[in-house]
Write an enzyme that holds these catalytic residues in place. Structure first.
Site, PDB file in Angstrom:
ATOM      1  N   THR A  40     -34.512  78.819  45.751  1.00  0.00           N
ATOM      2  CA  THR A  40     -35.746  79.580  45.586  1.00  0.00           C
ATOM      3  C   THR A  40     -35.730  80.568  46.899  1.00  0.00           C
ATOM      4  O   THR A  40     -35.863  81.726  46.868  1.00  0.00           O
ATOM      5  CB  THR A  40     -36.946  78.524  45.870  1.00  0.00           C
ATOM      6  OG1 THR A  40     -37.027  77.845  44.870  1.00  0.00           O
ATOM      7  CG2 THR A  40     -37.953  79.409  45.902  1.00  0.00           C
ATOM      8  N   HIS A 442     -39.982  91.363  81.605  1.00  0.00           N
ATOM      9  CA  HIS A 442     -40.915  92.617  81.442  1.00  0.00           C
ATOM     10  C   HIS A 442     -40.179  93.765  81.030  1.00  0.00           C
ATOM     11  O   HIS A 442     -39.234  94.318  81.755  1.00  0.00           O
ATOM     12  CB  HIS A 442     -41.450  92.609  82.695  1.00  0.00           C
ATOM     13  CG  HIS A 442     -42.716  93.846  82.698  1.00  0.00           C
ATOM     14  ND1 HIS A 442     -43.873  93.697  82.354  1.00  0.00           N
ATOM     15  CD2 HIS A 442     -42.425  95.301  83.328  1.00  0.00           C
ATOM     16  CE1 HIS A 442     -44.550  94.938  82.206  1.00  0.00           C
ATOM     17  NE2 HIS A 442     -43.629  95.747  82.754  1.00  0.00           N
TER      18      HIS A 442
HETATM   19  P1  FAD Z   1     -35.064  75.229  46.422  1.00  0.00           P
HETATM   20  O1  FAD Z   1     -34.865  76.444  47.241  1.00  0.00           O
HETATM   21  O2  FAD Z   1     -36.189  75.287  45.715  1.00  0.00           O
HETATM   22  O3  FAD Z   1     -33.637  75.054  45.669  1.00  0.00           O
HETATM   23  C1  FAD Z   1     -33.773  73.933  44.748  1.00  0.00           C
HETATM   24  C2  FAD Z   1     -32.530  74.478  43.882  1.00  0.00           C
HETATM   25  O4  FAD Z   1     -32.279  73.330  42.952  1.00  0.00           O
HETATM   26  C3  FAD Z   1     -32.655  75.533  42.919  1.00  0.00           C
HETATM   27  O5  FAD Z   1     -31.626  76.528  42.979  1.00  0.00           O
HETATM   28  C4  FAD Z   1     -33.047  74.923  41.317  1.00  0.00           C
HETATM   29  O6  FAD Z   1     -32.326  75.921  40.684  1.00  0.00           O
HETATM   30  C5  FAD Z   1     -31.973  73.855  41.529  1.00  0.00           C
HETATM   31  N1  FAD Z   1     -32.165  72.695  40.724  1.00  0.00           N
HETATM   32  C6  FAD Z   1     -33.332  71.955  40.247  1.00  0.00           C
HETATM   33  N2  FAD Z   1     -33.089  71.004  39.278  1.00  0.00           N
HETATM   34  C7  FAD Z   1     -31.825  71.187  39.059  1.00  0.00           C
HETATM   35  C8  FAD Z   1     -31.068  70.221  38.289  1.00  0.00           C
HETATM   36  N3  FAD Z   1     -31.437  69.203  37.659  1.00  0.00           N
HETATM   37  N4  FAD Z   1     -29.528  70.330  38.348  1.00  0.00           N
HETATM   38  C9  FAD Z   1     -29.150  71.504  39.220  1.00  0.00           C
HETATM   39  N5  FAD Z   1     -29.910  72.278  39.892  1.00  0.00           N
HETATM   40  C10 FAD Z   1     -31.332  72.056  39.903  1.00  0.00           C
HETATM   41  N6  FAD Z   1     -39.816  79.210  53.662  1.00  0.00           N
HETATM   42  C11 FAD Z   1     -39.574  79.608  54.818  1.00  0.00           C
HETATM   43  O7  FAD Z   1     -39.211  78.739  55.702  1.00  0.00           O
HETATM   44  N7  FAD Z   1     -39.683  80.884  55.142  1.00  0.00           N
HETATM   45  C12 FAD Z   1     -39.904  81.893  54.580  1.00  0.00           C
HETATM   46  O8  FAD Z   1     -40.087  83.041  54.787  1.00  0.00           O
HETATM   47  C13 FAD Z   1     -40.589  81.456  52.983  1.00  0.00           C
HETATM   48  N8  FAD Z   1     -40.678  82.374  52.296  1.00  0.00           N
HETATM   49  C14 FAD Z   1     -40.829  82.151  50.905  1.00  0.00           C
HETATM   50  C15 FAD Z   1     -41.471  83.190  49.877  1.00  0.00           C
HETATM   51  C16 FAD Z   1     -41.590  83.002  48.605  1.00  0.00           C
HETATM   52  C17 FAD Z   1     -41.954  83.967  47.738  1.00  0.00           C
HETATM   53  C18 FAD Z   1     -41.526  81.693  48.182  1.00  0.00           C
HETATM   54  C19 FAD Z   1     -41.651  81.319  46.577  1.00  0.00           C
HETATM   55  C20 FAD Z   1     -40.995  80.706  48.987  1.00  0.00           C
HETATM   56  C21 FAD Z   1     -40.743  80.933  50.421  1.00  0.00           C
HETATM   57  N9  FAD Z   1     -40.381  80.048  51.455  1.00  0.00           N
HETATM   58  C22 FAD Z   1     -40.202  80.234  52.546  1.00  0.00           C
HETATM   59  C23 FAD Z   1     -40.202  78.453  50.789  1.00  0.00           C
HETATM   60  C24 FAD Z   1     -38.703  78.195  50.618  1.00  0.00           C
HETATM   61  O9  FAD Z   1     -38.233  79.056  49.785  1.00  0.00           O
HETATM   62  C25 FAD Z   1     -38.547  76.669  50.198  1.00  0.00           C
HETATM   63  O10 FAD Z   1     -39.363  75.767  51.209  1.00  0.00           O
HETATM   64  C26 FAD Z   1     -37.080  76.398  50.091  1.00  0.00           C
HETATM   65  O11 FAD Z   1     -36.406  77.130  49.426  1.00  0.00           O
HETATM   66  C27 FAD Z   1     -37.091  74.650  49.749  1.00  0.00           C
HETATM   67  O12 FAD Z   1     -35.645  74.582  49.831  1.00  0.00           O
HETATM   68  P2  FAD Z   1     -35.044  73.539  48.741  1.00  0.00           P
HETATM   69  O13 FAD Z   1     -33.420  73.299  49.138  1.00  0.00           O
HETATM   70  O14 FAD Z   1     -35.904  72.167  48.979  1.00  0.00           O
HETATM   71  O15 FAD Z   1     -35.323  73.769  47.518  1.00  0.00           O
END
Ligand code: FAD
Ligand code: NAD
Length: 464
Positions: A40, A442
């Site tokens: 994401t 500063h």
């Molecule tokens: P994710 O980044 O959601 O990644 C999970 C991955 O797992 C995805 O690619 C998905 O396709 C894959 N997946 C899922 N199930 C399967 C499966 N069964 N098999 C194979 N692959 C799979 N956070 C910040 O800290 N700063 C920011 O500025 C910020 N801005 C954001 C802006 C927006 C518009 C959004 C929507 C979110 C933002 N976030 C921000 C939040 C941040 O994106 C998430 O907290 C972060 O991406 C979470 O990371 P993750 O690795 O847990 O999961």
């Protein structure tokens, strides 16, 4: 193929866990259902939103502030197609960077949906079907946009953050459901580009989970940018005829209110994503909010299976996911890692930015902790006047008896970067006086932190 660690999901949690596992000598595989890595955050979250926030901020400054700086910008116009195309380039360069890091660290990348067959066997369904065995698994499958019954996105007019990052036109009137982080960041992008933006929020404040003073200050600032806020309004239904949207809400008197626009952004939170994982086959438990249940070591109820990031409890933030990825990798390698979940900073990338770490004043009151508050207005800083960024403040909350800093809250230019001084200070349990005695350069915005600390420790700011 058989691995020491298989990681499902390549977001900031998963890909960082993979790098750290590989660095520690573990044979590592990463499984991602999409063709690009980065999850994401890189594809439809942090990176594209910040790219559009930066572009729209340049435009906003050009039309509103450059003249005051003595720069004639007549004829400035938005090329929205180019703005989106630059954003796409930033995303693809960043995702390619993750692929490079996987190759460099000799991590095997599998493209397809990863599903548990049992706790040590994962099937990957992509262009072909593959099966791997693994001693340990880290689930890092992240989250998806949430919505409630009646506001189902059609992804054309009723949109989530994902579509809002790739629109073909600038909305005339964007109605945003939810005055949280996504609503205000993406609302800012379109407000700066000329859209009318109405935020309909259930709570009595925007960014309601942060220190109340931040929501109050940001409301004033965003109203000046043209935002309209409808607080204490619960949205119940959204409809579209393909060209316009109607948002039906109840106000605090339980009266029905309707808002009409051409796009509606549903930004009411995100939900953990576990579809297709086959958790039941490995016997992995979830909690009542659909998150994977983990213990203090981020291990699920099944030995050898861990979960991190948005799919488990805690803040849904990229840096939290990364820290958890490193934590599990180091644990698997036999180390004794550490995460301080209390000191994960939060940032809202409006302009000025909002950033915070530690307890809010409301938390301290609830917990009955006696505290002192010191605040410094950005208006009083020479640096702020030089750049015309005079809105906002820095607030330091310190223990009334020990002077230890318990929380720092900022609404100001570059707060996203400034907050790190507070995180560092709090990690080392600094007192407000410690900060007040550190020499700050500063003219910088960081002087506001020193001044707020002086105010907290002895009510003796130098410049106000
Ligand atoms: P994710 O980044 O959601 O990644 C999970 C991955 O797992 C995805 O690619 C998905 O396709 C894959 N997946 C899922 N199930 C399967 C499966 N069964 N098999 C194979 N692959 C799979 N956070 C910040 O800290 N700063 C920011 O500025 C910020 N801005 C954001 C802006 C927006 C518009 C959004 C929507 C979110 C933002 N976030 C921000 C939040 C941040 O994106 C998430 O907290 C972060 O991406 C979470 O990371 P993750 O690795 O847990 O999961
Ligand atoms: P959020 O939880 O920040 O805000 C959702 C808002 O919607 C809340 O204020 C809630 O009261 C309101 N709401 C819920 N139902 C409603 C209804 N029926 N009517 C009116 N209002 C309603 O969620 P978000 O803005 O969607 O962001 C999701 C997650 O993404 C956040 O948890 C955040 O951690 C992450 N994120 C972080 C950043 C960042 O770090 N800069 C940026 C974007 C997203």
């Amino acid at each position: 193929m058989s691995y020491d660690v298989a990681i499902i999901g390549s977001g900031p949690g998963g890909y960082v866990a993979a790098i750290r596992c590989a660095q520690l000598g573990l044979k590592t595989a990463i499984i991602e259902k999409y063709n690009t890595l980065g999850g994401t955050c890189l594809n439809v979250g942090c990176i594209p939103s910040k790219a559009l926030l930066d572009s729209s901020e340049h435009y906003h400054n050009a039309i509103h502030n450059f003249e005051e700086h003595g720069i004639d910008t007549s004829g400035v116009a938005v090329n929205f197609e180019q703005m989106i195309s630059r954003k796409n380039k930033v995303v693809s360069q960043t995702c390619d960077g993750v692929k490079f890091l996987m190759d460099k660290n000799m991590i095997d990348v599998f493209t397809g949906v990863g599903t548990f067959l049992d706790k040590n066997t994962i099937e990957i369904k992509g262009a072909k079907k593959e099966k791997i065995t693994t001693k340990n698994t880290i689930i890092a499958t992240g989250s998806k946009p949430n919505y409630f019954p009646g506001m189902e996105p059609d992804k054309k007019r009723i949109i989530t953050s994902t579509e809002a990052l790739s629109l073909k036109e600038i909305p005339k009137h964007l109605i945003v459901i939810g005055g949280g982080v996504i609503g205000l960041e993406l609302g800012s992008v379109y407000a700066r580009l000329g859209a009318e933006v109405t935020v309909v929020e259930f709570a009595d404040s925007i960014i309601a989970s942060m220190d109340r003073s931040c929501g109050k200050e940001l409301t004033k600032i965003l109203k000046k940018e043209g935002f309209k806020f409808q607080l204490k309004h619960a949205v119940e239904k959204v409809t579209t005829d393909g060209k316009t949207v109607k948002v039906f809400a109840k106000n605090k008197k339980q009266e029905s209110v309707t808002f009409e626009g051409d796009y509606c952004l549903v930004a009411v939170g995100r939900k953990p994503y576990t579809d297709g994982l086959g958790l039941e086959k490995a016997g992995i438990k979830m909690d009542d909010r659909g998150r994977i249940e983990v213990n203090e070591n981020l291990q699920t109820n099944v030995a050898g299976v861990y979960a991190i990031g948005d799919v488990v409890k805690g803040a849904m933030l990229a840096h939290k996911a990364e820290e958890e990825g490193v934590f599990v990798a180091e644990l698997l390698a036999g180390q004794k890692p550490h995460i301080n979940h209390h000191l994960i900073p939060g940032v809202v990338y409006t302009w000025p930015e909002v950033a915070a770490v530690g307890f809010t004043e409301e938390d301290l009151k609830d917990k009955g902790i006696e505290y002192k508050a010191g605040q410094f207005s950005m208006r009083a800083l020479g640096r702020s006047r030089a750049s015309m960024d005079t809105s906002g403040f820095v607030k330091v909350l310190a223990d009334k008896n020990t002077d230890e800093v318990l929380g720092v809250h900022m609404v100001c230019a570059r707060a996203a970067d400034l907050i790190m001084e507070a995180v560092t200070a709090m990690e080392y349990r600094a007192s407000a006086e410690d900060i007040a005695r550190i020499c700050h350069p500063h003219p910088t915005y960081s002087e506001a932190f020193k001044e707020a600390a002086l105010d907290a420790t002895e009510n003796r700011p130098l410049h106000s």
